[in-house]
Design a protein around this motif. Structure first.
Motif, short mmCIF file in Angstrom:
data_model
loop_
_atom_site.label_atom_id
_atom_site.label_comp_id
_atom_site.label_asym_id
_atom_site.label_seq_id
_atom_site.Cartn_x
_atom_site.Cartn_y
_atom_site.Cartn_z
N LYS A 49 0.82 -1.22 0.00
CA LYS A 49 0.00 0.00 0.00
C LYS A 49 0.85 1.26 0.00
O LYS A 49 0.31 2.37 -0.06
N GLY A 50 2.17 1.09 0.12
CA GLY A 50 3.03 2.26 0.14
C GLY A 50 4.37 1.97 -0.49
O GLY A 50 4.57 0.95 -1.15
N LEU A 51 5.30 2.89 -0.28
CA LEU A 51 6.65 2.79 -0.81
C LEU A 51 7.64 2.74 0.35
O LEU A 51 7.28 2.96 1.50
N SER A 52 8.89 2.48 0.03
CA SER A 52 9.95 2.54 1.04
C SER A 52 10.29 3.99 1.35
O SER A 52 10.21 4.86 0.48
N LEU A 113 5.20 16.29 5.59
CA LEU A 113 5.38 14.91 6.01
C LEU A 113 4.94 14.76 7.46
O LEU A 113 5.29 15.56 8.32
N VAL A 114 4.14 13.71 7.70
CA VAL A 114 3.77 13.30 9.06
C VAL A 114 4.55 12.03 9.38
O VAL A 114 4.75 11.18 8.51
N ILE A 174 -1.55 14.33 2.19
CA ILE A 174 -0.53 14.17 3.23
C ILE A 174 0.35 12.95 2.95
O ILE A 174 -0.15 11.86 2.72
N LYS A 175 1.66 13.17 3.01
CA LYS A 175 2.62 12.07 2.99
C LYS A 175 2.89 11.65 4.43
O LYS A 175 2.98 12.50 5.33
N GLY A 194 -6.35 7.79 2.58
CA GLY A 194 -5.65 8.07 1.33
C GLY A 194 -4.28 8.69 1.48
O GLY A 194 -3.75 9.28 0.52
N MET A 195 -3.67 8.57 2.66
CA MET A 195 -2.33 9.13 2.84
C MET A 195 -1.33 8.41 1.93
O MET A 195 -1.47 7.24 1.64
N GLU A 196 -0.31 9.17 1.53
CA GLU A 196 0.76 8.61 0.70
C GLU A 196 1.81 8.02 1.65
O GLU A 196 2.52 8.76 2.33
#
Length: 362
Positions: A49-52, A113-114, A174-175, A194-196
């Motif tokens: 669901k995300g990236l590194s 960024l959070v 928001i990332k 839907g956060m990145e």
């Protein structure tokens, strides 16, 4: 400057508290390490669901080489951080722990960024809005009502609804640097709003040690491991320095302490400390520190004192220049320029050197 970079006349120690500082890494690991590692195993199914986190090296976060960390220490609500950022038309990166997200969004600031870290199964999701929160939860845990934190949480059910509404509106913008230690509740909120997502592992121990838990975790999921300094605020700073390569990083709300008039019961680890000593002996655990730049006394506990000690050690090895613009607290010493946020936001602040000739701008 002596132990923890403090001069003798700057420290009035609780004997037990000071003795505990050097043991806090082991105490913390034994208390939450297993939970964080167990969460990492559970979160394997969500990694797609995300990236590194390493992908953030290629993501434009703020203009230029500046970053401001907005942490959620008590000084945040005694200063004008949001107003100063907006009035100065600051365009650098804004990085915040989960606990400061509400402060930013309520002030019409969408952080670049959070960052989230703590594995607690019920508490941390509150910063993201807990759709399953009921009044019985508030009665069984006074963590939010008891502490000297965001005043908005005085009306907890109302503010929980507000956070849910804000993240429904802004979540997709928001990332989030999402630690694999995060609880299922936090991960689900990040995904559902839907956060990145950018995944990372916290360092639980030295990866060079035999049978290292950190190394095992890295081999399990292949994600980068970050020295978070034991707390999410320090993790924000580390990401600004080591991942985003920001050269000038300002800290706000990074107190690692309490104002002198804060009752012991309003401190974060009050109940944990009562497990060590009876209430009438809490003076032996809390340490009082004089901030020579503010000419004020603050007090702290073993956990926060360890965070301070660790931060100063990390700052000595950092590539960035660190500016403490908190306006309170105990985070001062070598490799940190103690100044005001106004001065940092002024271009002339960036010609300051990293010498020990610190100054406070009023």
């Amino acid at each position: 400057m002596g132990k923890n970079n403090l001069k003798e006349n700057e420290l009035q120690s609780g004997q037990i508290g000071l003795a505990l500082v050097d043991s806090m890494q082991e105490i913390t690991l034994s208390k939450i390490g297993d939970e964080g590692i167990n969460n990492a195993h559970k979160n394997l199914k969500f990694l797609e669901k995300g990236l590194s986190l390493k992908e953030l090296r290629n993501a434009p976060l703020g203009e230029g080489d500046q970053a401001v960390i907005i942490a959620a220490g008590p000084s945040l609500h005694k200063t004008n951080v949001a107003q100063n950022l907006k009035s100065s038309e600051y365009k650098g990166a804004i990085i915040v722990p989960d606990s400061a997200m509400l402060y930013c969004l309520k002030n019409d600031i969408i952080p670049d960024l959070v960052v989230t870290l703590d594995p607690h199964p019920k508490r941390i999701v509150r910063w993201f809005g807990d759709p399953d929160l009921v009044r019985a939860d508030l009665e069984s845990d006074d963590y939010f009502s008891r502490q000297d934190m965001d005043p908005a949480f005085a009306d907890q059910m109302r503010v929980n609804d507000e956070v849910i509404e804000l993240l429904e509106k802004y979540g997709k913008k928001i990332k989030i640097a999402l630690s694999t230690s995060a609880s299922d509740a936090v991960v689900q909120r990040a995904i559902n709003t839907g956060m990145e997502i950018y995944w990372w592992n916290p360092m639980y121990d030295d990866p060079d040690l035999p049978d290292s838990e950190t190394l095992k975790l890295h081999k399990l999921n292949g994600l980068p491991c970050l020295n978070a300094g034991g707390n999410v605020g320090s993790a924000c700073w580390m990401i600004a320095d080591a991942v985003l390569d920001k050269q000038h990083v300002a800290l706000t709300g990074m107190d690692f302490s309490y104002y002198a008039d804060t009752p012991y019961k309003n401190t974060q680890y009050y109940y944990e400390l009562l497990e060590m000593v009876p209430e009438e002996q809490l003076d032996t655990v809390f340490m009082r520190i004089f901030n020579p730049y503010l000419k004020k006394w603050f007090y702290t506990d073993p956990a926060y004192m360890w965070y301070r000690k660790t931060f100063l050690e990390m700052a000595a090895d950092a590539s960035c220049v660190t500016y403490n613009c908190t306006g309170g607290g105990i985070l001062f010493g070598e490799n940190i320029i103690f100044t005001s946020l106004d001065s940092f936001l002024n271009e002339s602040a960036l010609v300051l050197t990293t010498s020990n000739d610190f100054s406070v701008s009023k």
